[in-house]
Design a protein around this motif. Structure first.
Motif, PDB file in Angstrom:
ATOM      1  N   LEU A   1       2.896   8.716   2.545  1.00  0.00           N
ATOM      2  CA  LEU A   1       2.753   9.547   1.347  1.00  0.00           C
ATOM      3  C   LEU A   1       3.764  10.698   1.345  1.00  0.00           C
ATOM      4  CD1 LEU A   1      -1.147   9.722   0.963  1.00  0.00           C
ATOM      5  CD2 LEU A   1       0.481   8.440  -0.459  1.00  0.00           C
ATOM      6  N   HIS A   2       4.042  11.208   2.562  1.00  0.00           N
ATOM      7  CA  HIS A   2       4.985  12.316   2.668  1.00  0.00           C
ATOM      8  C   HIS A   2       6.420  11.871   2.337  1.00  0.00           C
ATOM      9  CE1 HIS A   2       6.588  16.145   4.055  1.00  0.00           C
ATOM     10  NE2 HIS A   2       7.449  15.474   4.834  1.00  0.00           N
TER      11      HIS A   2
ATOM     12  N   PRO B   1      11.524   2.393  -1.303  1.00  0.00           N
ATOM     13  CA  PRO B   1      11.737   1.650  -2.563  1.00  0.00           C
ATOM     14  C   PRO B   1      10.486   0.885  -3.030  1.00  0.00           C
ATOM     15  CG  PRO B   1      12.832   0.548  -0.744  1.00  0.00           C
ATOM     16  CD  PRO B   1      12.336   1.859  -0.198  1.00  0.00           C
ATOM     17  N   LEU B   2       9.619   0.462  -2.104  1.00  0.00           N
ATOM     18  CA  LEU B   2       8.425  -0.289  -2.464  1.00  0.00           C
ATOM     19  C   LEU B   2       7.443   0.643  -3.169  1.00  0.00           C
ATOM     20  CD1 LEU B   2       7.162  -3.174  -2.036  1.00  0.00           C
ATOM     21  CD2 LEU B   2       5.910  -2.180  -0.118  1.00  0.00           C
ATOM     22  N   PRO B   3       6.783   0.212  -4.253  1.00  0.00           N
ATOM     23  CA  PRO B   3       5.783   1.054  -4.915  1.00  0.00           C
ATOM     24  C   PRO B   3       4.743   1.538  -3.912  1.00  0.00           C
ATOM     25  CG  PRO B   3       6.228  -0.893  -6.234  1.00  0.00           C
ATOM     26  CD  PRO B   3       6.943  -1.088  -4.936  1.00  0.00           C
TER      27      PRO B   3
ATOM     28  N   LEU C   1       2.476  -0.366  -0.823  1.00  0.00           N
ATOM     29  CA  LEU C   1       2.523  -0.036   0.603  1.00  0.00           C
ATOM     30  C   LEU C   1       1.147   0.347   1.125  1.00  0.00           C
ATOM     31  CD1 LEU C   1       4.386   0.226   3.026  1.00  0.00           C
ATOM     32  CD2 LEU C   1       4.798   2.609   2.384  1.00  0.00           C
ATOM     33  N   ILE C   2       0.386   1.115   0.321  1.00  0.00           N
ATOM     34  CA  ILE C   2      -0.965   1.493   0.748  1.00  0.00           C
ATOM     35  C   ILE C   2      -1.857   0.256   0.876  1.00  0.00           C
ATOM     36  CG2 ILE C   2      -3.045   2.743   0.022  1.00  0.00           C
ATOM     37  CD1 ILE C   2      -1.242   4.873  -1.201  1.00  0.00           C
ATOM     38  N   PHE C   3      -1.720  -0.673  -0.088  1.00  0.00           N
ATOM     39  CA  PHE C   3      -2.499  -1.922  -0.003  1.00  0.00           C
ATOM     40  C   PHE C   3      -2.141  -2.710   1.258  1.00  0.00           C
ATOM     41  CE2 PHE C   3      -3.018  -6.444  -1.040  1.00  0.00           C
ATOM     42  CZ  PHE C   3      -4.381  -6.474  -1.305  1.00  0.00           C
ATOM     43  N   TRP C   4      -0.831  -2.723   1.562  1.00  0.00           N
ATOM     44  CA  TRP C   4      -0.385  -3.403   2.782  1.00  0.00           C
ATOM     45  C   TRP C   4      -1.030  -2.758   4.006  1.00  0.00           C
ATOM     46  CZ3 TRP C   4       5.519  -4.574   3.867  1.00  0.00           C
ATOM     47  CH2 TRP C   4       5.622  -5.407   4.982  1.00  0.00           C
ATOM     48  N   GLN C   5      -1.064  -1.444   4.043  1.00  0.00           N
ATOM     49  CA  GLN C   5      -1.668  -0.750   5.190  1.00  0.00           C
ATOM     50  C   GLN C   5      -3.168  -1.026   5.295  1.00  0.00           C
ATOM     51  OE1 GLN C   5      -0.682   3.411   5.083  1.00  0.00           O
ATOM     52  NE2 GLN C   5       1.533   3.043   5.005  1.00  0.00           N
ATOM     53  N   LEU C   6      -3.849  -1.066   4.143  1.00  0.00           N
ATOM     54  CA  LEU C   6      -5.289  -1.373   4.178  1.00  0.00           C
ATOM     55  C   LEU C   6      -5.533  -2.781   4.719  1.00  0.00           C
ATOM     56  CD1 LEU C   6      -6.474   0.188   0.786  1.00  0.00           C
ATOM     57  CD2 LEU C   6      -6.889   1.047   3.104  1.00  0.00           C
ATOM     58  N   ILE C   7      -4.699  -3.741   4.297  1.00  0.00           N
ATOM     59  CA  ILE C   7      -4.826  -5.110   4.816  1.00  0.00           C
ATOM     60  C   ILE C   7      -4.519  -5.145   6.311  1.00  0.00           C
ATOM     61  CG2 ILE C   7      -3.887  -7.446   4.693  1.00  0.00           C
ATOM     62  CD1 ILE C   7      -5.710  -6.753   2.408  1.00  0.00           C
TER      63      ILE C   7
END
Length: 598
Positions: free
Chosen positions: A31-32, A38-40, A44-50
């Motif tokens: 987030l910082h 470049p990725l929305p 990226l947050i969804f990727w981290q949750l998965i």
């Protein structure tokens, strides 16, 4: 899933907290720096949750699935971030730690090289600015830390298993101790009753006869044998209390019975005629003790209850059975009150597939018949055994005890019913010694399956639970015997031979409880159900004798018509009474007529 989480230990929660802290830290960092990615940000947050949830869910199912999910999802995320920021390779250190901590067995062969070598090379490829040696060193240290944590977890699990096994062992030993004490009290009660009752009956009869002779020289001469008899009785009691063999057990059966009859005749002053037919053959220790106790109790009852003045003892070594008859000329009894001694006699005989029958009528004396089937001795015979028990120390203990017998060979050990079925197909044992309470498949289920596949293979249940209802259910499932694990090793070996040769047995303590229940049901007319014709299973000879009894013929007349001995006819009649559940000929004839058998 909630049930699995409730069973977590401290190390499971520790790894979840590590994963959670890593994911939260990575989330705030992305987030910082979201302006430089470049990725929305939502992608990226969804990727981290998965990457946080999928490996953790896979870990609840199988660690191999977890390793693949961790490497692909977390490793792929770290590679993507490293391609943007060279220092982001540090995000792979936590997954490397978790991969090592959750690997097991042969998975280290591929998870280790892939984590410590493969990923540093991939990181160097996607980010040429990173130092490959530093990346590899940090990854190796993280993986080594995870492996050390894995060893700590394994040690803790092994300690828990050992502690749990110790608790089970302590509980088992406590239960065995209680059962052993109860069984020993019961055994000592029966043995002391047989010994003390017999000895002191002789003493009392002799003292009554000694009363008018006390003032004469003859009184002193008869006093010494009485004192000697008392000393021998006291010595035998001490022998039982110290769990030693009775001196009569060391003698052959014929000699010990003759000696017993002679001593009783000398001290009770009642003539005892001893007759022997047939050639003596070897008998098991249980059979010898059963005959000895039967004769002891019969002699005592003949004088104490029947006021007999003459007793005839007949011992017949027949081809298929041993037969002991004790006939007295006492008062006889119209209604028998089966006391402790007679019940103990019947229990001993039935444990050897034999029976004790009592025939008594007022004024005609009493006849007690004890029959035991002969167990053919085969010196070259070896019984192949399969031991089935989920406790390793019990399997090994039974193996060590039974291999001391030359005719018993343990060919296999199984820890549950499924293994027993598999080993039966591979090893072809001749008898199965099996526990009841086992994981995967218990003994009762295994007995049913084994009997369907191998109906002629004997199954002897050896358990720690003294449950009469369970014993009946086990025998209905096809087992041929039900013994407690407290059974003496020598007795266990003899019982194995007995079951192997076609016998069926129940532990004495359990059989006494079963007899008590059957007696209660028989005396309760409301609980009794009218039996059907097929339930009696009477033989042709038993029906023939019942038919003659229904015509009013006596045993001696029937014996002469059928060319049998009087005792043999009585034995057939007793067997028929037992199957019909009656006590005398009148009830037997009436019940057979009601059932349409006559």
């Amino acid at each position: 899933m909630f049930e699995m989480v409730k069973q977590w230990f401290w190390y499971d929660w520790f790894m979840l907290v590590v994963r959670l802290m890593f994911s939260v830290s990575l989330l705030f960092t992305t987030l910082h720096f979201q302006d430089q990615i470049p990725l929305p940000i939502w992608g990226l947050i969804f990727w981290q949750l998965i990457a946080f949830s999928a490996p953790w869910l896979c870990l609840l199912l199988n660690y191999k699935y977890y390793l693949l999910a961790e490497i692909i999802l977390s490793g792929g995320l770290s590679l993507y971030l490293t391609s943007l920021f060279p220092e982001a390779y540090l995000s792979f250190l936590t997954p490397a730690f978790l991969i090592a901590a959750n690997s097991a067995a042969t998975s280290y062969r591929w998870s280790g090289p892939m984590t410590m070598l493969g990923f540093p090379l991939l990181i160097y490829v996607v980010s040429e600015q990173s130092d490959p040696l530093a990346v590899m060193l940090h990854t190796v240290l993280a993986y080594a830390g995870g492996f050390a944590f894995h060893l700590l977890v394994v040690n803790h699990r092994q300690s828990e298993i050992i502690r749990e096994q110790n608790r089970i062992l302590e509980q088992y030993l406590s239960q065995i101790e209680r059962i052993t004490l109860a069984e020993e009290r019961h055994r000592l009660a029966k043995d002391l009753h047989d010994t003390i009752g017999h000895s002191y009956t002789s003493i009392m009869m002799s003292l009554e006869q000694l009363r008018p002779e006390l003032s004469a020289t003859a009184g002193e001469q008869r006093l010494e044998p009485l004192l000697e008899l008392t000393r021998k009785g006291l010595e035998e009691v001490r022998t039982y209390l110290h769990q030693m063999e009775s001196p009569y057990e060391r003698l052959p059966l014929l000699e010990s019975l003759q000696q017993l009859a002679q001593e009783f005749q000398a001290h009770a002053n009642v003539p005892v005629r001893f007759r022997v037919f047939g050639e003596e053959y070897p008998l098991s220790q249980q059979a010898k003790m059963t005959c000895y106790r039967c004769l002891q109790e019969s002699l005592t009852n003949a004088v104490r209850h029947g006021q007999a003045t003459a007793i005839t003892v007949t011992l017949q070594f027949e081809e298929r059975q041993l037969r002991l008859e004790v006939q007295d000329n006492g008062n006889g009894m119209a209604i028998r009150q089966e006391g402790f001694g007679l019940t103990a006699m019947k229990e001993r005989a039935m444990n050897l597939q034999g029976q004790v029958s009592v025939y008594s009528e007022p004024g005609q004396g009493t006849l007690i018949v004890c029959t035991l089937p002969r167990q053919a001795e085969r010196p070259d015979e070896v019984i192949r055994l399969l031991i089935v028990d989920d406790q390793p120390f019990i399997r090994e203990s039974l193996h060590a005890l039974l291999k001391a017998h030359k005719d018993l060979e343990v060919v296999g050990l199984a820890e549950n019913g499924e293994q027993a079925i598999q080993l039966c197909e591979e090893l072809s044992p001749q008898l199965i010694l099996m526990d009841l309470d086992m994981p995967t498949m218990n003994g009762m289920t295994a007995a049913r399956i084994l009997k369907e596949k191998w109906p002629h293979m004997p199954i002897l249940i050896l358990t720690a639970f003294q449950d009469p209802e369970q014993a009946l259910e086990v025998l209905r499932s096809g087992a041929d015997g039900y013994l407690l694990k407290t059974t003496d090793p020598r007795v266990l070996a003899e019982n194995i031979r007995l079951v192997y040769r076609g016998g069926t047995l129940i532990d004495p303590d359990i059989s006494s409880q079963l007899f008590g229940q059957l007696e209660t049901e028989k005396n309760d007319p409301e609980s009794a159900e009218p039996p059907t014709t097929n339930t009696f299973d009477l033989t042709a000879r038993e029906l023939e004798i019942l038919t003659m009894l229904s015509k009013g013929l006596r045993y001696k007349t029937i014996a002469s018509k059928l060319y049998l001995s009087d005792g043999t006819v009585r034995n057939y009649a007793s067997s028929a009474y037992l199957k019909l559940g009656v006590r005398n000929r009148e009830d037997a004839v009436q019940k057979a007529m009601d059932a349409g058998l006559l």
